[in-house]
Scaffold this motif. Structure first.
Motif, mmCIF file in Angstrom:
data_model
loop_
_atom_site.group_PDB
_atom_site.id
_atom_site.type_symbol
_atom_site.label_atom_id
_atom_site.label_comp_id
_atom_site.label_asym_id
_atom_site.label_seq_id
_atom_site.Cartn_x
_atom_site.Cartn_y
_atom_site.Cartn_z
ATOM 1 N N VAL A 195 -5.790 3.821 4.315
ATOM 2 C CA VAL A 195 -7.219 4.198 5.283
ATOM 3 C C VAL A 195 -8.434 5.315 4.322
ATOM 4 O O VAL A 195 -8.709 4.912 5.139
ATOM 5 N N VAL A 196 -7.265 6.127 3.745
ATOM 6 C CA VAL A 196 -8.701 6.894 2.772
ATOM 7 C C VAL A 196 -9.572 5.881 1.853
ATOM 8 O O VAL A 196 -10.779 6.409 1.918
ATOM 9 N N TYR A 197 -9.270 5.073 1.301
ATOM 10 C CA TYR A 197 -10.380 3.826 0.811
ATOM 11 C C TYR A 197 -10.542 3.281 2.005
ATOM 12 O O TYR A 197 -12.213 2.935 1.459
ATOM 13 N N VAL A 198 -10.450 2.974 2.489
ATOM 14 C CA VAL A 198 -11.206 2.427 3.836
ATOM 15 C C VAL A 198 -13.013 2.867 4.107
ATOM 16 O O VAL A 198 -13.747 2.988 3.839
ATOM 17 N N LEU A 199 -12.349 4.124 5.186
ATOM 18 C CA LEU A 199 -13.533 5.314 4.902
ATOM 19 C C LEU A 199 -14.288 5.743 3.717
ATOM 20 O O LEU A 199 -15.133 5.916 4.102
ATOM 21 N N GLY A 202 -4.225 9.912 -1.813
ATOM 22 C CA GLY A 202 -4.204 8.126 -1.850
ATOM 23 C C GLY A 202 -3.318 8.410 -3.137
ATOM 24 O O GLY A 202 -2.191 7.166 -3.467
ATOM 25 N N LYS A 203 -3.590 8.356 -4.074
ATOM 26 C CA LYS A 203 -3.222 7.780 -5.724
ATOM 27 C C LYS A 203 -2.397 8.298 -6.153
ATOM 28 O O LYS A 203 -0.836 7.693 -6.544
ATOM 29 N N TYR A 204 -1.909 9.836 -5.862
ATOM 30 C CA TYR A 204 -0.838 10.557 -6.431
ATOM 31 C C TYR A 204 0.279 10.073 -4.990
ATOM 32 O O TYR A 204 1.597 9.927 -5.903
ATOM 33 N N LEU A 205 0.195 9.813 -4.286
ATOM 34 C CA LEU A 205 1.260 8.915 -3.374
ATOM 35 C C LEU A 205 1.190 7.853 -3.797
ATOM 36 O O LEU A 205 2.385 7.167 -4.020
ATOM 37 N N ARG A 225 4.741 3.528 2.278
ATOM 38 C CA ARG A 225 3.698 4.897 3.394
ATOM 39 C C ARG A 225 2.827 5.470 2.009
ATOM 40 O O ARG A 225 1.388 5.348 2.866
ATOM 41 N N SER A 226 2.971 5.069 1.117
ATOM 42 C CA SER A 226 1.297 5.297 0.165
ATOM 43 C C SER A 226 0.097 4.392 0.130
ATOM 44 O O SER A 226 -0.608 4.533 0.132
ATOM 45 N N PHE A 241 -16.627 9.908 -4.845
ATOM 46 C CA PHE A 241 -14.993 11.564 -6.134
ATOM 47 C C PHE A 241 -13.772 11.622 -5.744
ATOM 48 O O PHE A 241 -12.295 11.139 -6.296
ATOM 49 N N SER A 242 -13.483 11.104 -4.527
ATOM 50 C CA SER A 242 -12.407 10.513 -3.926
ATOM 51 C C SER A 242 -12.148 9.248 -3.972
ATOM 52 O O SER A 242 -10.954 9.217 -4.457
#
Length: 150
Positions: A49-53, A109-112, A42-43, A96-97
Protein backbone atom coordinates in the motif's frame (compact mmCIF):
# COMPACT_ATOMS: atom_id res chain seq x y z
CA UNK A 1 16.95 -6.16 -5.09
CA UNK A 2 20.60 -5.70 -5.79
CA UNK A 3 20.31 -5.93 -9.57
CA UNK A 4 17.46 -3.40 -9.63
CA UNK A 5 19.32 -0.97 -7.37
CA UNK A 6 22.64 -1.20 -9.18
CA UNK A 7 20.95 -0.68 -12.53
CA UNK A 8 18.94 2.27 -11.20
CA UNK A 9 22.12 4.03 -10.02
CA UNK A 10 23.37 4.58 -13.58
CA UNK A 11 20.05 5.83 -14.98
CA UNK A 12 19.48 9.47 -15.90
CA UNK A 13 15.95 9.00 -17.21
CA UNK A 14 13.58 9.36 -14.25
CA UNK A 15 10.95 6.90 -15.44
CA UNK A 16 13.57 4.28 -16.19
CA UNK A 17 15.20 4.89 -12.81
CA UNK A 18 11.88 4.38 -11.02
CA UNK A 19 11.20 1.28 -13.10
CA UNK A 20 14.49 -0.30 -12.06
CA UNK A 21 13.90 0.69 -8.45
CA UNK A 22 10.58 -1.14 -8.73
CA UNK A 23 12.56 -4.32 -9.31
CA UNK A 24 14.29 -3.70 -6.00
CA UNK A 25 10.96 -3.06 -4.29
CA UNK A 26 9.65 -6.35 -5.66
CA UNK A 27 12.61 -7.93 -3.89
CA UNK A 28 11.54 -6.41 -0.59
CA UNK A 29 8.07 -7.86 -1.11
CA UNK A 30 9.62 -11.26 -1.79
CA UNK A 31 11.52 -10.95 1.48
CA UNK A 32 8.19 -10.71 3.29
CA UNK A 33 6.96 -13.73 1.36
CA UNK A 34 10.07 -15.70 2.30
CA UNK A 35 9.27 -15.21 5.97
CA UNK A 36 6.31 -17.57 5.41
CA UNK A 37 4.48 -16.38 8.50
CA UNK A 38 1.59 -14.10 9.44
CA UNK A 39 3.95 -11.20 10.15
CA UNK A 40 5.35 -11.60 6.64
CA UNK A 41 1.90 -11.39 5.06
CA UNK A 42 0.98 -8.31 7.10
CA UNK A 43 4.26 -6.65 6.23
CA UNK A 44 3.69 -7.32 2.52
CA UNK A 45 0.24 -5.71 2.66
CA UNK A 46 1.49 -2.60 4.48
CA UNK A 47 4.53 -2.27 2.24
CA UNK A 48 2.50 -2.73 -0.92
CA UNK A 49 0.00 0.00 0.00
CA UNK A 50 2.76 2.45 0.97
CA UNK A 51 4.86 1.59 -2.08
CA UNK A 52 1.99 2.05 -4.53
CA UNK A 53 1.03 5.44 -3.08
CA UNK A 54 4.60 6.74 -3.03
CA UNK A 55 5.51 5.40 -6.47
CA UNK A 56 2.35 6.72 -8.13
CA UNK A 57 2.94 10.10 -6.47
CA UNK A 58 6.54 10.23 -7.71
CA UNK A 59 5.48 9.25 -11.22
CA UNK A 60 2.75 11.93 -11.26
CA UNK A 61 5.23 14.67 -10.33
CA UNK A 62 7.72 13.42 -12.93
CA UNK A 63 5.03 13.28 -15.62
CA UNK A 64 3.89 16.83 -14.76
CA UNK A 65 7.46 18.13 -14.96
CA UNK A 66 8.08 16.25 -18.22
CA UNK A 67 5.02 17.89 -19.78
CA UNK A 68 6.39 21.33 -18.96
CA UNK A 69 10.08 20.74 -19.71
CA UNK A 70 9.76 18.14 -22.48
CA UNK A 71 12.36 15.96 -20.74
CA UNK A 72 12.32 13.01 -18.34
CA UNK A 73 15.96 13.35 -17.32
CA UNK A 74 17.10 14.19 -13.80
CA UNK A 75 18.43 17.53 -15.07
CA UNK A 76 14.87 18.56 -15.99
CA UNK A 77 14.13 18.79 -12.25
CA UNK A 78 16.77 21.45 -11.61
CA UNK A 79 15.21 24.45 -9.94
CA UNK A 80 11.88 22.72 -9.29
CA UNK A 81 12.05 23.88 -5.66
CA UNK A 82 11.81 27.51 -6.70
CA UNK A 83 9.46 27.03 -9.68
CA UNK A 84 6.98 24.63 -8.07
CA UNK A 85 7.73 24.23 -4.34
CA UNK A 86 4.73 22.00 -3.61
CA UNK A 87 5.67 19.58 -6.37
CA UNK A 88 9.29 19.61 -5.18
CA UNK A 89 8.29 18.94 -1.58
CA UNK A 90 5.89 16.20 -2.64
CA UNK A 91 8.53 14.48 -4.76
CA UNK A 92 11.03 14.71 -1.91
CA UNK A 93 8.59 13.09 0.52
CA UNK A 94 7.76 10.35 -2.00
CA UNK A 95 11.44 9.57 -2.61
CA UNK A 96 12.42 9.62 1.07
CA UNK A 97 9.54 7.27 1.76
CA UNK A 98 10.60 4.94 -1.07
CA UNK A 99 14.10 4.92 0.43
CA UNK A 100 12.71 3.93 3.81
CA UNK A 101 13.97 6.86 5.85
CA UNK A 102 12.22 7.46 9.18
CA UNK A 103 9.66 8.92 9.93
CA UNK A 104 8.16 8.32 6.48
CA UNK A 105 5.66 5.55 5.76
CA UNK A 106 8.18 3.62 3.66
CA UNK A 107 10.30 3.16 6.77
CA UNK A 108 7.42 1.49 8.56
CA UNK A 109 6.80 -0.83 5.61
CA UNK A 110 10.45 -1.84 5.32
CA UNK A 111 10.80 -2.20 9.07
CA UNK A 112 7.86 -4.59 9.18
CA UNK A 113 9.33 -6.67 6.34
CA UNK A 114 12.79 -6.83 7.91
CA UNK A 115 11.27 -7.66 11.32
CA UNK A 116 9.19 -10.49 9.83
CA UNK A 117 12.27 -11.96 8.16
CA UNK A 118 14.39 -11.70 11.32
CA UNK A 119 11.55 -13.20 13.42
CA UNK A 120 11.66 -16.23 11.16
CA UNK A 121 15.07 -16.87 12.69
CA UNK A 122 18.18 -18.52 11.42
CA UNK A 123 21.37 -17.28 9.87
CA UNK A 124 20.08 -17.04 6.30
CA UNK A 125 17.05 -14.97 7.26
CA UNK A 126 19.16 -12.53 9.26
CA UNK A 127 21.58 -12.33 6.32
CA UNK A 128 18.65 -11.65 3.99
CA UNK A 129 17.47 -8.81 6.24
CA UNK A 130 20.99 -7.34 6.27
CA UNK A 131 21.12 -7.52 2.46
CA UNK A 132 17.76 -5.72 2.39
CA UNK A 133 19.07 -2.95 4.65
CA UNK A 134 22.20 -2.56 2.51
CA UNK A 135 20.04 -2.33 -0.60
CA UNK A 136 18.01 0.42 1.06
CA UNK A 137 21.25 2.34 1.59
CA UNK A 138 22.13 1.87 -2.09
CA UNK A 139 18.73 3.22 -3.10
CA UNK A 140 19.45 6.36 -1.10
CA UNK A 141 22.23 7.22 -3.57
CA UNK A 142 20.02 7.42 -6.64
CA UNK A 143 17.02 8.91 -4.86
CA UNK A 144 19.30 11.56 -3.31
CA UNK A 145 20.57 12.45 -6.80
CA UNK A 146 17.00 13.30 -7.77
CA UNK A 147 16.37 15.28 -4.58
CA UNK A 148 19.62 17.18 -5.05
CA UNK A 149 18.51 18.18 -8.54
CA UNK A 150 15.16 19.38 -7.20
Amino acid sequence: MTLGNLTAIVQNNLKRLLAYSSIAHAGYLLMGLSAANAAGVRSILVYLVVYVLMNVGAFLVIIAVARVTGSEDIDSLRGLGSKAPIAALSLTVFLFSLTGIPPFAGFIGKYLIFAAVVQRGGFWYVLLAMIGVLNSVVSLFYYARIIKAV
